[in-house]
Design an enzyme around this catalytic site. Structure first.
Site, PDB file in Angstrom:
ATOM      1  N   THR A 381       0.877  -1.156   0.000  1.00 54.33           N
ATOM      2  CA  THR A 381       0.000   0.000   0.000  1.00 54.33           C
ATOM      3  C   THR A 381       0.920   1.211   0.000  1.00 54.33           C
ATOM      4  O   THR A 381       2.121   1.069   0.171  1.00 54.33           O
ATOM      5  CB  THR A 381      -0.869  -0.059   1.274  1.00 54.33           C
ATOM      6  OG1 THR A 381      -1.612  -1.275   1.243  1.00 54.33           O
ATOM      7  CG2 THR A 381      -1.800   1.116   1.421  1.00 54.33           C
ATOM      8  N   ASN A 401      -3.513  -3.742  -3.057  1.00 54.73           N
ATOM      9  CA  ASN A 401      -3.387  -4.867  -2.137  1.00 54.73           C
ATOM     10  C   ASN A 401      -1.971  -5.433  -2.217  1.00 54.73           C
ATOM     11  O   ASN A 401      -1.064  -4.851  -1.644  1.00 54.73           O
ATOM     12  CB  ASN A 401      -4.444  -5.943  -2.364  1.00 54.73           C
ATOM     13  CG  ASN A 401      -4.540  -6.883  -1.159  1.00 54.73           C
ATOM     14  OD1 ASN A 401      -4.254  -6.483  -0.039  1.00 54.73           O
ATOM     15  ND2 ASN A 401      -4.921  -8.131  -1.386  1.00 54.73           N
ATOM     16  N   ASP A 423      -8.914  -9.495   0.516  1.00 50.71           N
ATOM     17  CA  ASP A 423      -9.135  -8.900   1.836  1.00 50.71           C
ATOM     18  C   ASP A 423     -10.463  -9.323   2.457  1.00 50.71           C
ATOM     19  O   ASP A 423     -10.727  -9.039   3.626  1.00 50.71           O
ATOM     20  CB  ASP A 423      -9.065  -7.371   1.757  1.00 50.71           C
ATOM     21  CG  ASP A 423      -7.651  -6.863   1.942  1.00 50.71           C
ATOM     22  OD1 ASP A 423      -6.751  -7.690   2.175  1.00 50.71           O
ATOM     23  OD2 ASP A 423      -7.427  -5.647   1.848  1.00 50.71           O
ATOM     24  N   SER A 452     -10.467  -3.387   5.565  1.00 51.87           N
ATOM     25  CA  SER A 452      -9.120  -2.886   5.301  1.00 51.87           C
ATOM     26  C   SER A 452      -8.448  -2.479   6.598  1.00 51.87           C
ATOM     27  O   SER A 452      -9.114  -2.102   7.569  1.00 51.87           O
ATOM     28  CB  SER A 452      -9.170  -1.684   4.359  1.00 51.87           C
ATOM     29  OG  SER A 452      -7.885  -1.102   4.210  1.00 51.87           O
ATOM     30  N   GLY A 474       0.033  -3.607   5.138  1.00 47.50           N
ATOM     31  CA  GLY A 474      -0.926  -4.688   5.290  1.00 47.50           C
ATOM     32  C   GLY A 474      -1.529  -4.700   6.680  1.00 47.50           C
ATOM     33  O   GLY A 474      -1.957  -3.673   7.210  1.00 47.50           O
TER      34      GLY A 474
END
Length: 569
Positions: A381, A401, A423, A452, A474
């Protein structure tokens, strides 16, 4: 002027950027960067400079943030994107108001709870990671354009123009870009459309100093500049995305793209030692659990215990485990499930959890269960922070992702497509790609947003922004952001010190305490004596942060990732 050679070469490769000597900049140095007027901190130097240029042209923080977002799609293809999604916090100084913009991807309408399971009911990792079914409906373009239209001051064509020029004319390949492309060649190279862009014509890797041009991406950006959202969610780009996804086995349709909407939500907020912490609400789990952990830790004399001492890190780890246990049970898309936000961020609930923590011994994760509350949330990210001379601030985190997402570029678009569907909880109780356990609240459903960990955050002091921060990482994002807040508030570190300090991470399951290898060895031994299963690793996260004080703005880029830059003027 630049302070690290590779960062300087990255900036100057774009010709028109970073030529002005009046700009203060730092390429992840140990000293904070000072600015009188405005500042941008991002993971890629050219994009940072583009944001500063927009500020100097009279744009506000939102104008600059949108320019950076589009630029990173070109210069940081592993995480910057228009084929993914994310979250943006916007603080408007004049109104003293903060808005949360949710442009998280959604599941295609035909998605369902068993979509990633085999005939025996077991999750098939490939389907949610490197397959057409892995691709969620992208939200970045809608999110950026919504922010610009409602809260920006400059036209879309002006803020997107630098990204178009970079894609068309090419960027110089840095060591960071070269190594990431080489390291992920298997996933990217399996798709001919991606291989044709990110590797040489003979299939060999790009070398440092080569020029990477992305003509198709430039065309896609030009369509957005000309037609706005319709240039992406309808017309030729939409058709090419759908064709690519379906040819790869996915179920996305033109209707899915045409129906996508970014959503404005009320941020979650809490108070910590006299500061107000404002962050993303669900479908982010970040804001809720940052506040929950701070509420727990407020019961302990963290300042007196000291920065990164074994006792402080032990208490942080114990708070982390309890928050991540609750995450597994209660968090999901608030448009589909009822998330008990008020209960999770309630100080009395946190106090009850704090009473179960002892200073000398860890509680095994097997003995920690999600709270009994009323029914009801990538490494690769990227985050950036922006403040302007009027006091407006933007904290933005967005992603594909995995690094480079699914690795799939939609033919003729230059757009890398996400693998955000991973996710979701493919099966309740089964870990995703980051080892996170999820429940029914985060099960796959058509048009639903996956949970998320992205946690763009603004900390307020006396009703004005004090800290603007966030990170990739993550499942570790929540804890990284927690530590930035504690480093600045509890331990009074300057923003560079707070950024450079060693980090830890615990996510309840598996029952492991990850620590960066720079953490003191004696401290690690004490943690192990308390019962922690310590695992040493290289680095955790990449924060891009700005602190606003009476003396000016101070920022810092994380040294854990190459090519990042904080620039102010």
């Amino acid at each position: 002027m630049c302070s690290v050679a590779i960062g300087c070469s990255a900036i100057h490769s774009s010709n028109s950027y970073a030529q002005e000597k009046s700009i203060y900049s730092s390429m992840a140095t140990a000293q904070p960067v000072y600015a009188k007027h405005g500042m941008v901190s991002s993971q890629e130097a050219i994009a940072t400079q583009i944001g500063v240029d927009i500020l100097k042209q009279g744009g506000n923080a939102v104008d600059a943030a949108v320019a950076v977002g589009y630029a990173l799609a070109v210069t940081l293809p592993r995480a910057g994107n228009i084929g993914g999604g994310g979250f943006m916090l916007v603080h408007l100084a004049k109104e003293n108001k903060t808005i949360a913009i949710d442009y998280r991807e959604t599941a295609p309408g035909k998605a369902h709870s068993d979509i990633f399971l085999d005939e025996q009911g077991n999750p098939v990792k490939h389907l949610s990671r490197e397959h057409g079914l892995a691709v969620g409906v992208p939200g970045t373009v809608m999110g950026m354009n919504l922010a610009l239209e409602k809260y920006g001051t400059l036209p879309l064509k002006q803020v997107i123009s630098p990204a178009i020029n970079l894609a068309k004319n090419g960027i110089i390949v840095t060591s960071d870009l070269a190594s990431s492309l080489a390291g992920l060649k298997r996933r990217i190279g399996q798709w001919p459309t991606s291989k044709a862009i990110f590797y040489q014509k003979d299939g060999s890797n790009f070398d440092i100093g080569d020029r990477l041009t992305q003509v198709d991406l430039a065309h896609s950006l030009e369509l957005i500049a000309k037609h706005g959202n319709k240039g992406f969610y309808q017309g030729e780009t939409a058709q090419k995305i759908v064709d690519a996804v379906q040819q790869a086995g996915g179920v996305m349709t033109l209707t899915d793209l045409a129906n996508y909407q970014a959503v404005e939500r009320e941020p979650v907020s809490g108070n910590y030692r006299g500061y107000q912490v404002v962050s993303m609400p669900p479908p982010s789990s970040g804001g809720i659990h940052i506040i929950q952990m701070l509420n727990i830790l407020e019961n302990f004399p963290i300042t007196q215990l000291g920065h990164n001492t074994a006792d402080t890190l032990h208490l942080m780890s114990e708070a982390m485990k309890r928050a991540y246990a609750d995450r597994s049970e209660f968090l999901g898309d608030p448009d589909f499930v009822s998330v008990p936000v008020k209960q999770l961020i309630n100080k009395q609930y946190a106090n009850s959890l704090a009473k179960k923590i002892t200073l000398n011994k860890t509680t095994p994760s097997s003995e920690i269960k999600p709270g009994k509350l009323a029914p009801y949330e990538s490494d690769q990210t990227t985050h950036y922070s922006v403040v302007d001379k009027w006091g407006n601030a933007v904290s933005n985190t967005y992603t594909l992702n995995f690094s480079y997402g699914s690795g799939l570029v939609a033919a003729g678009t230059g757009i890398l497509l996400n693998n955000e569907m991973d996710d979701f909880s493919a099966k309740p109780g089964s870990p995703n790609g980051y080892g996170l356990i999820g429940g029914e609240a985060n099960s796959v459903q058509g048009n639903k947003r996956p949970l998320s960990s992205m946690s763009p955050t603004i900390v307020m002091k006396d009703s004005t922004p004090f800290l603007v921060t966030g990170s990739p990482g993550g499942s570790r994002i929540i804890n990284i952001t927690l530590q930035m807040i504690m480093n600045t508030i509890d331990h009074d570190l300057n923003i560079a010190e707070a950024t450079h300090a060693p980090r830890i991470h615990h996510q309840w399951q598996p029952d492991k305490l990850w620590v960066e290898r720079s953490l003191n060895g004696d401290t690690i031994k004490i943690l192990e004596s308390k019962g922690h299963n310590v695992k040493v690793q290289r680095s955790i996260g990449s924060t891009q942060s700005i602190v606003i004080t009476d003396d000016g703005k101070f920022g810092a880029s994380d040294p854990r990732r190459a090519d990042a830059a904080t620039i102010g003027y």
